[in-house]
Design a protein around this motif. Structure first.
Motif, PDB file in Angstrom:
ATOM      1  N   VAL A 119      12.377 -35.062  -9.383  1.00 13.00           N
ATOM      2  CA  VAL A 119      11.816 -34.023  -8.286  1.00 13.00           C
ATOM      3  C   VAL A 119      12.927 -33.019  -7.084  1.00 13.00           C
ATOM      4  CG1 VAL A 119       9.698 -33.666  -6.240  1.00 13.00           C
ATOM      5  CG2 VAL A 119       9.533 -34.440  -8.884  1.00 13.00           C
ATOM      6  N   THR A 120      13.627 -33.663  -7.067  1.00 16.83           N
ATOM      7  CA  THR A 120      13.951 -33.654  -5.042  1.00 16.83           C
ATOM      8  C   THR A 120      15.663 -32.267  -5.719  1.00 16.83           C
ATOM      9  OG1 THR A 120      13.816 -35.952  -4.877  1.00 16.83           O
ATOM     10  CG2 THR A 120      15.743 -34.702  -3.791  1.00 16.83           C
ATOM     11  N   VAL A 121      16.074 -32.373  -7.124  1.00 20.14           N
ATOM     12  CA  VAL A 121      17.104 -31.756  -7.502  1.00 20.14           C
ATOM     13  C   VAL A 121      16.419 -29.899  -7.833  1.00 20.14           C
ATOM     14  CG1 VAL A 121      18.540 -31.254  -8.935  1.00 20.14           C
ATOM     15  CG2 VAL A 121      18.784 -33.649  -7.930  1.00 20.14           C
ATOM     16  N   LEU A 122      15.354 -30.334  -8.632  1.00 15.59           N
ATOM     17  CA  LEU A 122      14.013 -29.432  -8.526  1.00 15.59           C
ATOM     18  C   LEU A 122      14.187 -28.583  -7.556  1.00 15.59           C
ATOM     19  CD1 LEU A 122      13.564 -26.681 -11.176  1.00 15.59           C
ATOM     20  CD2 LEU A 122      10.984 -28.271 -11.499  1.00 15.59           C
ATOM     21  N   GLY A 123      13.432 -29.379  -6.495  1.00 16.99           N
ATOM     22  CA  GLY A 123      12.551 -28.301  -5.925  1.00 16.99           C
ATOM     23  C   GLY A 123      13.383 -27.729  -4.665  1.00 16.99           C
ATOM     24  N   ASN A 124      14.733 -28.688  -4.273  1.00 15.10           N
ATOM     25  CA  ASN A 124      15.850 -28.393  -3.632  1.00 15.10           C
ATOM     26  C   ASN A 124      16.296 -27.096  -4.097  1.00 15.10           C
ATOM     27  OD1 ASN A 124      16.354 -30.235  -0.770  1.00 15.10           O
ATOM     28  ND2 ASN A 124      16.036 -32.140  -2.468  1.00 15.10           N
ATOM     29  N   LEU A 125      17.156 -26.977  -5.452  1.00 20.19           N
ATOM     30  CA  LEU A 125      17.361 -26.089  -6.073  1.00 20.19           C
ATOM     31  C   LEU A 125      16.585 -24.721  -5.874  1.00 20.19           C
ATOM     32  CD1 LEU A 125      19.479 -27.347  -9.712  1.00 20.19           C
ATOM     33  CD2 LEU A 125      20.208 -26.465  -7.455  1.00 20.19           C
ATOM     34  N   LEU A 126      15.611 -24.893  -5.829  1.00 17.66           N
ATOM     35  CA  LEU A 126      14.378 -23.535  -5.738  1.00 17.66           C
ATOM     36  C   LEU A 126      14.146 -23.089  -4.054  1.00 17.66           C
ATOM     37  CD1 LEU A 126      11.250 -24.710  -7.812  1.00 17.66           C
ATOM     38  CD2 LEU A 126      12.704 -23.329  -8.535  1.00 17.66           C
ATOM     39  N   ILE A 127      14.702 -24.240  -3.209  1.00 19.11           N
ATOM     40  CA  ILE A 127      14.602 -23.100  -2.474  1.00 19.11           C
ATOM     41  C   ILE A 127      16.432 -22.625  -2.118  1.00 19.11           C
ATOM     42  CG2 ILE A 127      15.513 -24.472   0.227  1.00 19.11           C
ATOM     43  CD1 ILE A 127      12.399 -24.726  -0.266  1.00 19.11           C
ATOM     44  N   ILE A 128      17.372 -23.196  -2.863  1.00 13.28           N
ATOM     45  CA  ILE A 128      18.537 -22.774  -2.010  1.00 13.28           C
ATOM     46  C   ILE A 128      18.853 -21.427  -3.215  1.00 13.28           C
ATOM     47  CG2 ILE A 128      20.730 -22.503  -3.350  1.00 13.28           C
ATOM     48  CD1 ILE A 128      20.658 -26.106  -2.917  1.00 13.28           C
ATOM     49  N   LEU A 129      18.261 -21.497  -4.371  1.00 13.37           N
ATOM     50  CA  LEU A 129      17.763 -20.099  -5.174  1.00 13.37           C
ATOM     51  C   LEU A 129      16.418 -19.052  -4.335  1.00 13.37           C
ATOM     52  CD1 LEU A 129      17.399 -21.501  -8.938  1.00 13.37           C
ATOM     53  CD2 LEU A 129      19.312 -20.182  -7.980  1.00 13.37           C
ATOM     54  N   ALA A 130      16.105 -19.270  -3.778  1.00  9.74           N
ATOM     55  CA  ALA A 130      15.190 -18.588  -2.962  1.00  9.74           C
ATOM     56  C   ALA A 130      15.712 -17.605  -1.915  1.00  9.74           C
ATOM     57  CB  ALA A 130      13.239 -19.186  -2.970  1.00  9.74           C
ATOM     58  N   THR A 131      16.366 -18.679  -0.846  1.00 11.28           N
ATOM     59  CA  THR A 131      17.275 -18.245   0.348  1.00 11.28           C
ATOM     60  C   THR A 131      18.380 -17.222  -0.192  1.00 11.28           C
ATOM     61  OG1 THR A 131      18.441 -20.506   0.048  1.00 11.28           O
ATOM     62  CG2 THR A 131      16.591 -20.305   1.913  1.00 11.28           C
ATOM     63  N   ILE A 132      19.469 -17.928  -1.487  1.00 12.15           N
ATOM     64  CA  ILE A 132      20.071 -16.682  -1.861  1.00 12.15           C
ATOM     65  C   ILE A 132      19.376 -15.273  -2.703  1.00 12.15           C
ATOM     66  CG2 ILE A 132      21.845 -16.339  -3.563  1.00 12.15           C
ATOM     67  CD1 ILE A 132      22.839 -19.392  -3.448  1.00 12.15           C
ATOM     68  N   SER A 133      18.398 -16.349  -2.958  1.00  9.91           N
ATOM     69  CA  SER A 133      18.292 -14.310  -3.885  1.00  9.91           C
ATOM     70  C   SER A 133      17.254 -13.069  -3.418  1.00  9.91           C
ATOM     71  CB  SER A 133      17.450 -14.589  -5.046  1.00  9.91           C
ATOM     72  OG  SER A 133      16.528 -15.411  -4.376  1.00  9.91           O
TER      73      SER A 133
END
Length: 309
Positions: free
Chosen positions: A37-51
């Motif tokens: 959950v930690t990895v997936l949730g934080n990856l989504l935040i990174i992808l959202a801010t980059i894209s």
């Protein structure tokens, strides 16, 4: 203790959260779920801010860095713990233990610094809105993050090098689920006074210093919000820093809770259980706090999943 009882060790034993064999499958499933959950949730935040181009602002630049650090923070300890449970082994190599100490301190202090930088960003945005884009320019943002990385790396290197000078006796059992520096120092037979001094000085400087900066920033923010005449204006100003304030409160309250609980009980297993809060639970909850309380992130995630970026 005499030097004749000291030995050059090759490994430590991590006793984990509990030594009860019946609890190991439950602990494995719980920590695996939290890690994913930690990895997936934080990856989504990174992808959202980059894209999403709408999120190419200083606040979300710092947030994406915080999410990356949170992934690294949990990856320093949880995978090794899961492997040990699965293989029914408690062993961690001496070199692996020192590396774990280095990276745990590195990413833990980085978390602290990034939260402070984000508090400063909110201070400038609310207290000096007309000068925000001038003050929080790209160069300053990169320099703040770079300075955080360099300071954290130097501190963790110093702590690790100090740990390397220690000599150990026959007791190699660490009552924790990872190589926590304080627990390793307690096992040493050699003089630990220099290590204790470095640890206390670093904790005072790198923990209390940023905390003081955060408290100062939010005292100014509260004063500025109180000066706003309209209720709508106050709500809008507060909503821009509500998510960050929640994360800061969670991080520092859990850290202080671990410190006071371990000081009061002197129970190493209780300390290990309590440390799960700031080392695992807090990084896991951060993405939920930012996505649930932040319309920009929620909108970016919605567009990310719908492919409309």
């Amino acid at each position: 203790m005499g030097t004749e009882n000291e030995t050059q060790i090759s490994e430590f034993l991590l006793l984990g959260i509990s030594e009860d064999p019946e609890l190991q499958p439950l602990i494995f499933g719980l920590f695996l779920s939290m890690y994913l959950v930690t990895v997936l949730g934080n990856l989504l935040i990174i992808l959202a801010t980059i894209s999403d181009s709408h999120l190419h602002t200083p606040m979300y630049f710092f947030l994406s860095n915080l999410s990356f650090v949170d992934i690294c923070f949990t990856s320093t300890t949880i995978p090794k713990m899961l492997v040990n449970i699965q293989t029914r082994s408690k062993v961690i190599a001496y070199e692996g233990c020192i590396l774990q100490i280095y990276f745990f301190i590195l990413f833990g202090v980085l978390d602290n610094f990034l939260l402070t930088v984000m508090a400063y960003d909110r201070f400038v945005a609310i207290c000096h809105p007309l000068h925000y884009t001038v003050i929080m320019n790209r160069r300053l943002c990169v320099l703040l993050v770079l300075a955080s990385w360099i300071t954290s790396a130097l501190n963790s290197m110093l702590q690790s090098l100090m740990a390397l000078r220690l000599s150990f006796c026959t007791d190699m059992e660490i009552p924790h689920f990872f190589c926590e520096l304080n627990q390793v120092v307690l096992l040493a037979c050699s003089d630990t006074f220099p290590n204790d001094m470095v640890m206390y000085f670093a904790a005072g400087l790198l923990f209390c210093g940023p905390l003081a900066g955060i408290l100062y920033s939010y005292s100014k923010i509260v004063s500025s919000i109180r000066a706003i005449s309209s209720a709508q204006g106050k709500y809008k100003a507060f909503s821009t820093c509500a998510s960050h304030l929640s994360v800061v409160s969670l991080f520092y309250c859990t850290c202080l809770g671990v410190y006071f609980s371990s000081s009061a009980t002197h129970n190493s297993h209780s300390s290990a259980t309590a440390s799960v809060m700031y080392s695992v639970v807090t990084p896991m909850l951060n993405p939920f706090i930012y996505s649930l309380r932040n319309k920009d992130i929620t909108g970016a995630l919605r567009r990310l999943f719908s492919g409309k970026l």
